[in-house]
Structures are given as structure tokens and as C-alpha cells.
Design an enzyme around this catalytic site. Structure first.
Site, PDB file in Angstrom:
ATOM      1  N   ALA A 128      -0.440  11.028  -4.449  1.00  0.00           N
ATOM      2  CA  ALA A 128       1.042  10.341  -4.277  1.00  0.00           C
ATOM      3  C   ALA A 128       0.902   9.188  -5.182  1.00  0.00           C
ATOM      4  O   ALA A 128       1.172   8.193  -4.356  1.00  0.00           O
ATOM      5  CB  ALA A 128       1.188  10.320  -2.889  1.00  0.00           C
ATOM      6  N   ALA A 173       0.717  -1.274   0.029  1.00  0.00           N
ATOM      7  CA  ALA A 173      -0.077  -0.037   0.016  1.00  0.00           C
ATOM      8  C   ALA A 173       0.978   1.139  -0.009  1.00  0.00           C
ATOM      9  O   ALA A 173       1.296   1.689   0.912  1.00  0.00           O
ATOM     10  CB  ALA A 173      -0.969   0.020   1.289  1.00  0.00           C
ATOM     11  N   LEU A 174       1.123   1.674  -1.020  1.00  0.00           N
ATOM     12  CA  LEU A 174       2.094   3.049  -1.319  1.00  0.00           C
ATOM     13  C   LEU A 174       1.417   3.940  -1.832  1.00  0.00           C
ATOM     14  O   LEU A 174       1.274   5.239  -1.339  1.00  0.00           O
ATOM     15  CB  LEU A 174       3.260   2.364  -2.390  1.00  0.00           C
ATOM     16  CG  LEU A 174       4.197   3.571  -2.652  1.00  0.00           C
ATOM     17  CD1 LEU A 174       5.226   3.867  -1.363  1.00  0.00           C
ATOM     18  CD2 LEU A 174       5.079   3.066  -3.822  1.00  0.00           C
ATOM     19  N   SER A 225       2.744   8.768  -8.609  1.00  0.00           N
ATOM     20  CA  SER A 225       4.277   8.921  -9.492  1.00  0.00           C
ATOM     21  C   SER A 225       4.817   9.566  -8.216  1.00  0.00           C
ATOM     22  O   SER A 225       6.213   9.279  -8.073  1.00  0.00           O
ATOM     23  CB  SER A 225       4.158   9.680 -10.586  1.00  0.00           C
ATOM     24  OG  SER A 225       3.344   8.837 -11.602  1.00  0.00           O
ATOM     25  N   GLU A 256       3.331   0.400 -10.561  1.00  0.00           N
ATOM     26  CA  GLU A 256       4.788   0.301 -10.354  1.00  0.00           C
ATOM     27  C   GLU A 256       5.492   1.254 -10.976  1.00  0.00           C
ATOM     28  O   GLU A 256       6.635   0.911 -11.401  1.00  0.00           O
ATOM     29  CB  GLU A 256       5.055  -1.227 -10.362  1.00  0.00           C
ATOM     30  CG  GLU A 256       4.546  -1.896  -9.183  1.00  0.00           C
ATOM     31  CD  GLU A 256       5.269  -3.440  -9.421  1.00  0.00           C
ATOM     32  OE1 GLU A 256       6.362  -3.648  -9.138  1.00  0.00           O
ATOM     33  OE2 GLU A 256       4.274  -4.268  -8.975  1.00  0.00           O
ATOM     34  N   GLN A 291      -5.474  -6.764 -34.527  1.00  0.00           N
ATOM     35  CA  GLN A 291      -5.634  -6.368 -35.927  1.00  0.00           C
ATOM     36  C   GLN A 291      -5.664  -7.663 -36.578  1.00  0.00           C
ATOM     37  O   GLN A 291      -6.583  -7.809 -37.735  1.00  0.00           O
ATOM     38  CB  GLN A 291      -4.485  -5.250 -35.995  1.00  0.00           C
ATOM     39  CG  GLN A 291      -4.775  -4.521 -37.609  1.00  0.00           C
ATOM     40  CD  GLN A 291      -5.929  -3.596 -37.399  1.00  0.00           C
ATOM     41  OE1 GLN A 291      -6.153  -3.149 -36.304  1.00  0.00           O
ATOM     42  NE2 GLN A 291      -6.535  -3.121 -38.389  1.00  0.00           N
ATOM     43  N   GLY A 337      -8.682  -9.495 -36.978  1.00  0.00           N
ATOM     44  CA  GLY A 337     -10.106  -8.842 -37.351  1.00  0.00           C
ATOM     45  C   GLY A 337     -10.991  -8.791 -36.261  1.00  0.00           C
ATOM     46  O   GLY A 337     -10.687  -8.545 -35.194  1.00  0.00           O
ATOM     47  N   GLY A 338     -12.342  -9.017 -36.702  1.00  0.00           N
ATOM     48  CA  GLY A 338     -13.493  -8.826 -35.925  1.00  0.00           C
ATOM     49  C   GLY A 338     -13.177  -9.702 -34.618  1.00  0.00           C
ATOM     50  O   GLY A 338     -13.675  -9.363 -33.559  1.00  0.00           O
ATOM     51  N   ARG A 391      -5.744 -19.367 -41.240  1.00  0.00           N
ATOM     52  CA  ARG A 391      -6.822 -18.455 -41.587  1.00  0.00           C
ATOM     53  C   ARG A 391      -6.795 -18.340 -43.095  1.00  0.00           C
ATOM     54  O   ARG A 391      -5.768 -18.137 -43.809  1.00  0.00           O
ATOM     55  CB  ARG A 391      -6.807 -17.041 -41.100  1.00  0.00           C
ATOM     56  CG  ARG A 391      -7.818 -16.410 -41.539  1.00  0.00           C
ATOM     57  CD  ARG A 391      -9.247 -16.169 -41.310  1.00  0.00           C
ATOM     58  NE  ARG A 391      -9.843 -14.917 -41.500  1.00  0.00           N
ATOM     59  CZ  ARG A 391     -10.740 -14.787 -42.369  1.00  0.00           C
ATOM     60  NH1 ARG A 391     -11.416 -15.870 -43.068  1.00  0.00           N
ATOM     61  NH2 ARG A 391     -11.347 -13.684 -42.565  1.00  0.00           N
TER      62      ARG A 391
HETATM   63  N1  COS Z   1      17.005   2.314  -4.282  1.00  0.00           N
HETATM   64  C1  COS Z   1      17.442   2.774  -3.094  1.00  0.00           C
HETATM   65  N2  COS Z   1      17.401   4.162  -2.772  1.00  0.00           N
HETATM   66  C2  COS Z   1      16.901   4.964  -4.010  1.00  0.00           C
HETATM   67  C3  COS Z   1      16.407   4.672  -4.920  1.00  0.00           C
HETATM   68  C4  COS Z   1      16.568   2.969  -5.195  1.00  0.00           C
HETATM   69  N3  COS Z   1      16.069   2.651  -6.278  1.00  0.00           N
HETATM   70  N4  COS Z   1      15.915   5.537  -5.743  1.00  0.00           N
HETATM   71  C5  COS Z   1      16.044   6.641  -4.970  1.00  0.00           C
HETATM   72  N5  COS Z   1      16.802   6.065  -3.817  1.00  0.00           N
HETATM   73  C6  COS Z   1      17.096   7.182  -2.679  1.00  0.00           C
HETATM   74  C7  COS Z   1      18.143   8.459  -3.299  1.00  0.00           C
HETATM   75  O1  COS Z   1      19.304   7.960  -3.502  1.00  0.00           O
HETATM   76  C8  COS Z   1      17.826   9.596  -2.357  1.00  0.00           C
HETATM   77  O2  COS Z   1      18.455   9.127  -1.181  1.00  0.00           O
HETATM   78  P1  COS Z   1      19.263  10.278  -0.401  1.00  0.00           P
HETATM   79  O3  COS Z   1      18.233  11.534   0.029  1.00  0.00           O
HETATM   80  O4  COS Z   1      19.984  10.053   0.463  1.00  0.00           O
HETATM   81  O5  COS Z   1      19.960  11.249  -1.582  1.00  0.00           O
HETATM   82  C9  COS Z   1      16.281   9.265  -1.856  1.00  0.00           C
HETATM   83  O6  COS Z   1      15.891   7.962  -2.236  1.00  0.00           O
HETATM   84  C10 COS Z   1      15.388  10.163  -2.610  1.00  0.00           C
HETATM   85  O7  COS Z   1      15.500   9.909  -4.002  1.00  0.00           O
HETATM   86  P2  COS Z   1      14.996  10.767  -5.247  1.00  0.00           P
HETATM   87  O8  COS Z   1      15.661  12.408  -4.757  1.00  0.00           O
HETATM   88  O9  COS Z   1      15.223  10.358  -6.492  1.00  0.00           O
HETATM   89  O10 COS Z   1      13.325  11.193  -4.932  1.00  0.00           O
HETATM   90  P3  COS Z   1      12.209  11.670  -5.873  1.00  0.00           P
HETATM   91  O11 COS Z   1      11.100  12.163  -5.003  1.00  0.00           O
HETATM   92  O12 COS Z   1      12.817  12.648  -6.724  1.00  0.00           O
HETATM   93  O13 COS Z   1      11.877  10.512  -6.817  1.00  0.00           O
HETATM   94  C11 COS Z   1      10.784   9.392  -8.546  1.00  0.00           C
HETATM   95  C12 COS Z   1      11.234  10.545  -7.948  1.00  0.00           C
HETATM   96  C13 COS Z   1       9.912   9.590  -9.632  1.00  0.00           C
HETATM   97  C14 COS Z   1      11.985   8.629  -8.927  1.00  0.00           C
HETATM   98  C15 COS Z   1      10.074   8.473  -7.737  1.00  0.00           C
HETATM   99  O14 COS Z   1       9.047   9.124  -6.874  1.00  0.00           O
HETATM  100  C16 COS Z   1       9.305   7.114  -8.238  1.00  0.00           C
HETATM  101  O15 COS Z   1      10.013   6.192  -8.599  1.00  0.00           O
HETATM  102  N6  COS Z   1       8.175   7.320  -8.425  1.00  0.00           N
HETATM  103  C17 COS Z   1       7.096   6.199  -9.018  1.00  0.00           C
HETATM  104  C18 COS Z   1       6.528   5.218  -7.782  1.00  0.00           C
HETATM  105  C19 COS Z   1       5.934   4.376  -8.241  1.00  0.00           C
HETATM  106  O16 COS Z   1       6.434   3.494  -8.759  1.00  0.00           O
HETATM  107  N7  COS Z   1       4.518   4.404  -7.979  1.00  0.00           N
HETATM  108  C20 COS Z   1       3.653   3.416  -8.332  1.00  0.00           C
HETATM  109  C21 COS Z   1       3.087   2.999  -6.975  1.00  0.00           C
HETATM  110  S1  COS Z   1       3.332   1.004  -6.762  1.00  0.00           S
HETATM  111  S2  COS Z   1       2.263   0.222  -7.595  1.00  0.00           S
END
Ligand code: COS
Length: 388
Positions: A136, A130-131, A138, A369, A342, A345-346, A273
Site C-alpha cells: 500500500a 508512517a503511511l 500508491s 509522496e 551532461q 562532462g566526466g 570552462r
Molecule cells: N483532501 C481531502 N479528502 C480527500 C482528498 C484530499 N486531497 N482526496 C480524496 N479525498 C477523499 C475523497 O473525497 C473521498 O471521500 P468520500 O469517500 O467521502 O467521497 C475519499 O477521500 C476517498 O477518495 P478516492 O475515492 O479518491 O480514493 P482512492 O483510493 O481512489 O485514491 C489515490 C486514490 C491514488 C488518489 C490516492 O490513493 C493517493 O493519493 N495515493 C498516493 C498516496 C501517496 O502519496 N503515497 C505516498 C506515501 S507518503 S511518502
């Protein structure tokens, strides 16, 4: 059986992967006998069947009833590739047992691992991750759900999570919440929350184009022991990202399975076909479509298994490799499946025909993800970092 082509001959694999793939492919053929109508019951039946047959052992480490000492990403990917080619819901059931415990396997205390992992591997309990929240998805660092200390031994969780796979049928959720050590990404922590925790309710069930259990969860003063936190406080963002580093490749693998099945159905149809005094496959434009799909499938497959192999070799981070694998495999699969529709076809848009189902199944994989657009950001950052 849906052929994996020569994938297993590639140097990414060992004999144990070939034996596992053979056993799972044989088992996957029995999946169509399981119920399909009620999505919750169908999902539970698949978790039980996969658990009973021993395949969910791939989702947890050996010390807790699993297959290999550490999660073996190649085995996870092969499992999703093979299952998705046969039955989308079986792939989903398998994947969520892994994603919904991955953070425990990687960062949980021995006590949490002993409690939560063995029943998952046996298919007796169901897991969820649950993320995401409405604001929130992306932007993980924008998570608003809070976990506030309540005495020394508990936190109280308040907030809401949405698009949660297995929401409503899971026995536990890995919940990411703001604990406030710092603003943004450095102020989040992860907790294991039992579905029976007072204050945790299902706000709504969400219907999607390829049905699977999905829900919005509400947390209203949910008291959770501090011992249910994964890793140190404030490490939740990194825990989420490290978990996604493993499971993003597996989403690519599921896309491969869907695309492989679409190509299989296309070639069968192209060979049988009749039209214009020959078969569909005699037409050069049809051959062009088959060729493009074959090359896109292999290109995606190489990226997926490269990412999996790299992680299995002990790489601490496979952020770039996993993002490339997910992006290319899901985007290519969408194109391959669209061509398959495609060429049918139908029939291609007729309910009950496999390629119509695949067309609905693939779409969400380009979103969940980490949407393709996010993968592009992740890949570009890694490329730029290399020159910084
Ligand atoms: N593994 C370990 N640490 C990681 C990491 C990884 N893959 N990616 C980033 N980090 C760490 C970074 O090193 C950074 O650490 P420090 O603060 O010590 O420097 C910290 O985490 C923050 O990283 P970052 O600055 O890249 O954060 P952002 O908020 O800019 O990240 C993205 C943006 C878009 C990359 C991120 O929010 C993301 O991946 N979003 C998509 C999430 C997702 O998949 N959502 C779907 C939900 S699951 S169904």
C-alpha cells in the site's frame, strides 16, 4: 548564495516572505560545517541547528511555538527551495519535521498539539509520517495495518510500515491504520505513536541512492491511547490526503532548489570552462540547454508557488494545484539536473562533484509522496470532475 532569481518579486509573496528568505539563505551557507558522514548523526545535527536558529517554527502553527497562525505553505516551500539548493539532508530534516506533524497541526486535539508541536519547532524532537506499506504505497486505501479497540481507552496496532523517512531516529510516528468503520478508504484512522511504545521495532534500515534515515517499522500489539487518534474514527484517508495536499507542493519546492543549484553550477561552468578557443557558454547547443532549463525552472516555480499561495488564501482543497506542482517540478528538475551532469562532462559523474550528488538526490522526489504516475491520476480526476 544560490540566487532565487526574481521569484520573490512575484505577487505570490509578502514582505515577510522576502525577509524570511533572506535570513534562511544566509543561515543555509553555514550548513556545510555540519557533519555529513553518519547519516543519523548528520540528520540530528541539522534538526538541532535549524531548530536553534528558529527556522523549524515554520513547520508548526504559532499557538504551539510556530511562526504563523496556520501553516504558511509559501514559507514551507521557500524553506525547502532554499535549503535543497544548499544541502539535501537539511532540506530533508526540515521537511520531515513538517510532514511528521502536519496531520497533528491540522487535525490533532489541543492536548496532542501542546505535547508534540513545541519540541518539534525547537528541534528537540524528530517527527515521522508512517503511511506506506509494502502492498500500500500508491494505493493508500489498501492499508493492512490494523488498530483494534482494546477496552474503551486504547487501541492495539499490528502490522508493518515501510520506506518511512526518519524511521529509526524519530521520537514519534503518525501511523495510519485500518479501524474498520467501512471497507477501503473510509475505514482508516490516524494515530500519534511514540517511538518508545512497547512492540514498536525497527525491522530493517533501508539504504538509498541519496542517503537519509529510512526504515521498515514493525508494530506488534502496540497499545496506544485512543486520545492519540487524530480526528474522528474512519477519517484517516482524508487526513492523509489533506496533509499531502500541503506537503506535495513542498516536494516540488525541494525539486526547485535542487534544479536551481544545478543550473547555478552549469552557468558557472559554462562561463569559465575553456574549449574550442572560447568558453563552453559560447556554444549554441550549450545555450539551448541553459535556455530550456531556465524556462523549465520558471514554469515549475510558478506552479509550486501558485499552489502554495492558493492554499494560503484559504482554499479548502488544492489537490489539483499541488499535484501539478509536484509532478512538473520534480520531472523538470530531473531534466535540468541531467543536462547539468551532461555539461559537466566526466566531472558530472564524479563523486564529490555537486551535480553528481544532485543527480542522486532528485530521483526519489519523483516517487515519494505520490509518484508522478499517481499525480497524473489525481490531476485527470480533478479535470474530469470539473465537467461532470
Ligand atoms: N483532501 C481531502 N479528502 C480527500 C482528498 C484530499 N486531497 N482526496 C480524496 N479525498 C477523499 C475523497 O473525497 C473521498 O471521500 P468520500 O469517500 O467521502 O467521497 C475519499 O477521500 C476517498 O477518495 P478516492 O475515492 O479518491 O480514493 P482512492 O483510493 O481512489 O485514491 C489515490 C486514490 C491514488 C488518489 C490516492 O490513493 C493517493 O493519493 N495515493 C498516493 C498516496 C501517496 O502519496 N503515497 C505516498 C506515501 S507518503 S511518502
Amino acid at each position: 548564495m544560490i540566487p532565487l532569481g526574481d521569484t520573490l518579486d512575484w505577487p505570490f509573496f509578502e514582505q515577510r516572505h522576502r525577509s524570511y528568505a533572506k535570513e534562511l539563505s544566509t543561515f543555509a551557507e553555514t550548513l556545510h560545517d555540519l557533519p555529513h558522514d553518519d547519516v543519523d548523526a548528520a540528520c540530528r545535527a541539522r534538526v538541532r541547528a535549524l531548530g536553534k536558529a528558529g527556522f523549524l517554527r515554520a513547520a508548526v502553527p504559532a499557538a504551539y511555538g510556530g511562526l504563523t497562525a496556520e501553516l504558511d505553505v509559501r514559507t514551507l516551500c521557500l524553506s525547502r527551495d532554499i535549503l535543497a539548493a544548499q544541502d539535501g539532508l537539511a532540506d530533508f530534516a526540515f521537511a520531515m519535521q513538517g510532514l511528521g506533524t502536519g496531520s497533528i497541526s491540522l487535525f490533532g486535539s489541543t492536548r496532542l498539539k501542546e505535547t508534540y508541536l513545541p519540541p518539534i519547532a525547537r528541534g528537540e524532537t524528530i517527527a515521522a509520517f508512517a503511511l506506506s506499506e509494502r502492498e500500500a504505497g500508491s494505493d493508500v486505501a489498501a492499508i493492512a495495518t490494523t488498530a483494534t479497540l482494546d477496552g474503551a481507552d486504547h487501541v492495539v496496532i499490528d502490522g508493518s510500515k515501510t520506506w518511512i523517512s526518519n524511521g529509526g531516529i524519530a521520537d514519534h510516528y503518525i501511523v495510519f491504520a485500518r479501524t474498520g468503520e467501512a471497507p477501503g478508504a473510509r475505514g482508516l484512522s490516524a494515530f500519534v505513536v511514540d517511538a518508545t511504545t512497547p512492540g514498536l521495532t525497527i525491522e530493517e534500515r533501508i539504504d538509498v541512492i541519496a542517503p537519509h534515515p529510512l526504515a521498515t517499522l514493525r508494530f506488534d500489539k502496540c497499545r496506544v491511547p485512543v486520545t492519540h487518534r487524530l480526528g474522528p474514527p474512519g477519517e484517516g484517508f482524508k487526513i492523509a490526503m489533506a496533509t499531502l495536499d500541503i506537503f506535495r507542493s513542498t516536494v516540488g519546492a525541494a525539486a526547485l532548489g535542487f534544479a536551481r543549484r544545478a543550473q547555478h553550477e552549469t552557468i558557472k561552468r559554462a562561463s569559465s570552462r575553456q574549449l574550442f578557443g572560447g568558453v563552453l557558454g559560447d556554444l549554441q547547443l550549450v545555450q539551448a540547454a541553459i535556455a530550456e532549463s531556465a524556462a523549465e525552472l520558471d514554469a515549475a516555480s510558478l506552479l509550486v508557488y501558485r499552489a502554495a499561495w492558493t492554499k494560503d488564501q484559504g482554499a479548502p482543497r488544492v489537490t489539483r494545484e499541488a499535484a501539478m506542482a509536484k509532478m512538473v517540478a520534480t520531472e523538470n528538475a530531473q531534466k535540468i539536473i541531467d543536462r547539468a551532469v551532461q555539461l559537466h562532462g566526466g566531472l558530472g559523474v564524479t563523486k564529490g562533484v555537486k551535480v553528481e550528488e544532485l543527480y542522486r538526490e532528485i530521483r526519489a522526489l519523483r516517487i515519494y509522496e505520490g509518484a508522478t504516475d499517481v499525480q497524473k491520476i489525481v490531476i485527470a480526476r480533478e479535470c474530469l470532475k470539473a465537467y461532470a
